[in-house]
Write an enzyme that holds these catalytic residues in place. Structure first.
Site, PDB file in Angstrom:
ATOM      1  CB  SER A  50      -1.372   0.118   1.077  1.00 19.45           C
ATOM      2  OG  SER A  50      -0.364   0.035   2.152  1.00 19.45           O
ATOM      3  NE  ARG A  73      16.582 -11.377   2.432  1.00 20.06           N
ATOM      4  CZ  ARG A  73      17.020 -12.531   3.443  1.00 20.06           C
ATOM      5  NH1 ARG A  73      16.093 -12.947   3.852  1.00 20.06           N
ATOM      6  NH2 ARG A  73      18.064 -13.211   3.120  1.00 20.06           N
ATOM      7  CG  LEU A  98      18.570  -3.900   2.238  1.00 16.06           C
ATOM      8  CD1 LEU A  98      18.516  -2.356   2.550  1.00 16.06           C
ATOM      9  CD2 LEU A  98      19.133  -4.864   1.392  1.00 16.06           C
ATOM     10  CG  ASN A 123      12.215   1.174   6.592  1.00 17.28           C
ATOM     11  OD1 ASN A 123      11.375   0.400   6.160  1.00 17.28           O
ATOM     12  ND2 ASN A 123      12.537   1.079   7.886  1.00 17.28           N
ATOM     13  CG  HIS A 171       9.784   1.635  11.669  1.00 15.14           C
ATOM     14  ND1 HIS A 171      10.046   0.136  12.243  1.00 15.14           N
ATOM     15  CD2 HIS A 171       9.431   2.000  13.800  1.00 15.14           C
ATOM     16  CE1 HIS A 171      10.145   0.315  13.072  1.00 15.14           C
ATOM     17  NE2 HIS A 171       9.246   0.709  14.232  1.00 15.14           N
ATOM     18  CG  ASP A 224      21.792   3.343  10.507  1.00 16.61           C
ATOM     19  OD1 ASP A 224      21.295   2.494  11.091  1.00 16.61           O
ATOM     20  OD2 ASP A 224      22.061   4.074  11.861  1.00 16.61           O
ATOM     21  N   GLY A 275      22.336  -0.451  11.059  1.00 17.01           N
ATOM     22  CA  GLY A 275      21.285  -0.750  12.312  1.00 17.01           C
ATOM     23  C   GLY A 275      19.977  -1.047  12.701  1.00 17.01           C
ATOM     24  CB  VAL A 276      17.352  -3.014  13.448  1.00 21.29           C
ATOM     25  CG1 VAL A 276      15.542  -3.558  13.063  1.00 21.29           C
ATOM     26  CG2 VAL A 276      17.932  -4.711  12.752  1.00 21.29           C
TER      27      VAL A 276
HETATM   28  C1  GRF Z   1       4.046  -0.725   6.775  1.00 25.01           C
HETATM   29  O1  GRF Z   1       3.352  -0.326   7.288  1.00 25.01           O
HETATM   30  C2  GRF Z   1       5.762   0.078   6.950  1.00 25.01           C
HETATM   31  O2  GRF Z   1       5.192   0.916   7.949  1.00 25.01           O
HETATM   32  C3  GRF Z   1       5.761  -1.289   7.369  1.00 25.01           C
HETATM   33  O3  GRF Z   1       5.522  -2.364   6.597  1.00 25.01           O
HETATM   34  C4  GRF Z   1       4.340  -2.286   5.871  1.00 25.01           C
HETATM   35  C5  GRF Z   1       4.639  -2.179   4.850  1.00 25.01           C
HETATM   36  O4  GRF Z   1       2.671  -2.426   4.622  1.00 25.01           O
HETATM   37  N1  GRF Z   1       7.684  -0.799   6.692  1.00 25.01           N
HETATM   38  P1  GRF Z   1       2.475  -1.945   2.911  1.00 25.01           P
HETATM   39  O5  GRF Z   1       2.751  -3.584   1.930  1.00 25.01           O
HETATM   40  O6  GRF Z   1       3.352  -0.701   2.502  1.00 25.01           O
HETATM   41  O7  GRF Z   1       0.950  -2.021   3.039  1.00 25.01           O
END
Ligand code: GRF
Length: 200
Positions: free
Chosen positions: A19, A96, A98, A112, A114, A146, A148-149
């Site tokens: 999404s 995954r 990296l 990314n 999160h 970077d 880290g996670v």
């Molecule tokens: C999202 O909630 C994002 O924050 C996380 O993974 C999810 C991916 O959702 N990293 P979608 O596939 O974009 O709907």
């Protein structure tokens, strides 16, 4: 402001329903993100994101990680990025890690999203942890990747008020549509603006 005559080239990496990738694709198509999306990559054959990318006529790539070492898989990723002359990578539910081997030449060029207000709730199941915490404010973060996670510098965050008694499903739906899908395209635009001003 200085405009780079050569559009920057982006790739999206995603493993799931896609999404966030969908709103990013729409933002590239409308030029809200003034750059080129040259490849949508997944490591999962059945990932919804690949279907969405095909529907929107974006080039897709499937590079499965199964049966390969991390380094082998990452070498394939790097070859693909090189082939498509990718400048920047957007992770959108790419499940995954990296490795430092992959990241060494991409510092500051991978974003990314999160599903929490970092630095709170890094790692897996962050949205669930937010929901369970019963805080009045929840949100999501776009950050640089970077080694880290979920530890890289934050680019942009968005928040929403939580509703008492709201189910996890409703909470998650709102977190995505009201926060994630709003901030990710804006963060990418901000990133591009910053690169442009740096180049002056
Ligand atoms: C999202 O909630 C994002 O924050 C996380 O993974 C999810 C991916 O959702 N990293 P979608 O596939 O974009 O709907």
């Amino acid at each position: 402001m200085h405009h780079n005559p050569k559009p920057l080239r982006f790739a999206i990496f995603a493993s799931g329903k896609g999404s966030n990738a969908r709103v990013l694709m729409q933002s590239f198509s409308s030029r809200f993100i003034p750059a080129d999306l040259v490849c949508v990559l997944s490591n999962i054959a059945e990932a919804g994101v690949l279907q969405i990318a095909r529907e929107q006529s974006y080039k897709t790539a499937l590079l499965e990680h199964r049966g390969k070492t991390r380094e082998q898989h990452e070498k394939e990723l790097l070859a693909l990025l090189h082939e498509h002359r990718v400048d920047h990578i957007l992770l959108a539910g790419y499940m995954r890690i990296l490795s430092p081997f992959f990241l060494q030449n991409w510092h500051g060029n991978i974003l990314n999203i999160h599903p929490a207000l970092l630095p709170d709730f890094p790692g897996l199941h962050a949205a669930e942890k937010q929901w369970e915490s019963h805080r009045t404010v929840a949100g999501a973060t776009v950050h640089f990747v970077d080694q880290g996670v979920d530890t890289g510098p934050i680019l942009l965050q968005g928040s929403m008020l939580t509703n008492e008694g709201e189910s996890f499903e409703v909470f998650m739906q709102r977190l995505q549509t009201e926060v994630e899908h709003v901030i990710y395209p804006r963060a990418v635009r901000l990133f591009i603006d910053r690169l442009a001003t740096k180049e002056v």
